[in-house]
Design a protein around this motif. Structure first.
Motif, PDB file in Angstrom:
ATOM      1  N   ARG A   1       0.841  -1.205   0.000  1.00 12.14           N
ATOM      2  CA  ARG A   1       0.000   0.000   0.000  1.00 12.14           C
ATOM      3  C   ARG A   1       0.876   1.254   0.000  1.00 12.14           C
ATOM      4  N   ALA A   2       1.862   1.305   0.882  1.00 11.29           N
ATOM      5  CA  ALA A   2       2.719   2.486   1.002  1.00 11.29           C
ATOM      6  C   ALA A   2       3.581   2.691  -0.244  1.00 11.29           C
ATOM      7  N   GLU A   3       4.209   1.639  -0.704  1.00 11.90           N
ATOM      8  CA  GLU A   3       5.122   1.769  -1.848  1.00 11.90           C
ATOM      9  C   GLU A   3       4.379   2.122  -3.129  1.00 11.90           C
ATOM     10  N   LEU A   4       3.289   1.420  -3.414  1.00 11.91           N
ATOM     11  CA  LEU A   4       2.578   1.685  -4.666  1.00 11.91           C
ATOM     12  C   LEU A   4       1.853   3.023  -4.637  1.00 11.91           C
ATOM     13  N   SER A   5       1.565   3.550  -3.455  1.00  9.39           N
ATOM     14  CA  SER A   5       0.921   4.869  -3.382  1.00  9.39           C
ATOM     15  C   SER A   5       1.846   5.959  -3.919  1.00  9.39           C
ATOM     16  N   GLU A   6       3.137   5.684  -3.991  1.00  8.83           N
ATOM     17  CA  GLU A   6       4.106   6.652  -4.510  1.00  8.83           C
ATOM     18  C   GLU A   6       4.173   6.646  -6.039  1.00  8.83           C
ATOM     19  N   PHE A   7       3.567   5.650  -6.693  1.00  6.89           N
ATOM     20  CA  PHE A   7       3.615   5.544  -8.146  1.00  6.89           C
ATOM     21  C   PHE A   7       2.503   6.388  -8.759  1.00  6.89           C
ATOM     22  N   SER A   8       2.811   7.052  -9.866  1.00 12.01           N
ATOM     23  CA  SER A   8       1.784   7.791 -10.598  1.00 12.01           C
ATOM     24  C   SER A   8       1.306   6.931 -11.774  1.00 12.01           C
ATOM     25  N   GLU A   9       0.157   7.288 -12.304  1.00 14.61           N
ATOM     26  CA  GLU A   9      -0.366   6.568 -13.468  1.00 14.61           C
ATOM     27  C   GLU A   9       0.603   6.693 -14.650  1.00 14.61           C
ATOM     28  N   GLU A  10       1.211   7.852 -14.807  1.00 11.13           N
ATOM     29  CA  GLU A  10       2.162   8.069 -15.909  1.00 11.13           C
ATOM     30  C   GLU A  10       3.377   7.160 -15.776  1.00 11.13           C
TER      31      GLU A  10
END
Length: 166
Positions: A108-117
């Motif tokens: 949850r924490a790590e992927l929340s840092e990823f943007s759609e782009e």
């Protein structure tokens, strides 16, 4: 099938990890340590592998985002991958399950840092460059989301095999 968004990948991975933890929390240590055959992993080895592989692949996705065009991936003989399953007798069942459970918040924490782009950034796999570049979404979708789901099915296959011998 359309490509998932970051939040959908995160929710799917977290859901599968939760299912794995819930299923394993009700199993005996004997069941978790049971190996269907010499060639197959015990549930404990599967858990240990998931615990090691999930952060590895998140790190690889982050590395591609930081250095687009850089090669990513690993081979089946990678030392950390092998070490995770090499000595199951030395693994604690409760600590291994807790480690998989901790992945839920980590994902949850790590992927929340990823943007759609960022999902569309491409780089070649180090072993399969001849197939062209793959997007970050491929790393997350195939090597994390599908991978964890496959191991949930593998746990169920182990339980089905154990039920047939008992």
């Amino acid at each position: 099938m359309s490509e998932k968004r970051v939040q959908e990948y995160s929710a799917s991975i977290q859901h599968t990890l939760t299912q794995i933890v819930q299923q394993c929390n009700v199993l005996s240590e004997e069941t978790i340590r049971w190996k269907p055959s010499e060639a197959e992993w015990s549930i404990l080895q599967i858990l240990s592998h998931v615990k090691e592989a999930t952060p590895y692949w998140i790190h690889e996705a982050k590395r591609v985002i930081e250095k687009p065009g850089s090669e990513w991936g690993r081979g089946l003989q990678e030392p950390n991958r092998l070490a995770a399953v090499a000595n199951p007798d030395a693994l604690s069942v409760s600590e291994t399950i807790a480690g998989v459970e901790a992945l839920i918040g980590y994902v949850r924490a790590e992927l929340s840092e990823f943007s759609e782009e960022q999902l569309h950034i491409e780089s070649p796999h180090r072993n399969f460059a001849k197939f062209g570049n793959k997007q970050v979404s491929f790393i997350i979708g195939h090597f994390i989301d599908e991978h964890v789901a496959g191991h949930l099915k593998q746990i169920q296959r182990n339980l089905d095999k154990l039920a047939k011998v008992n």
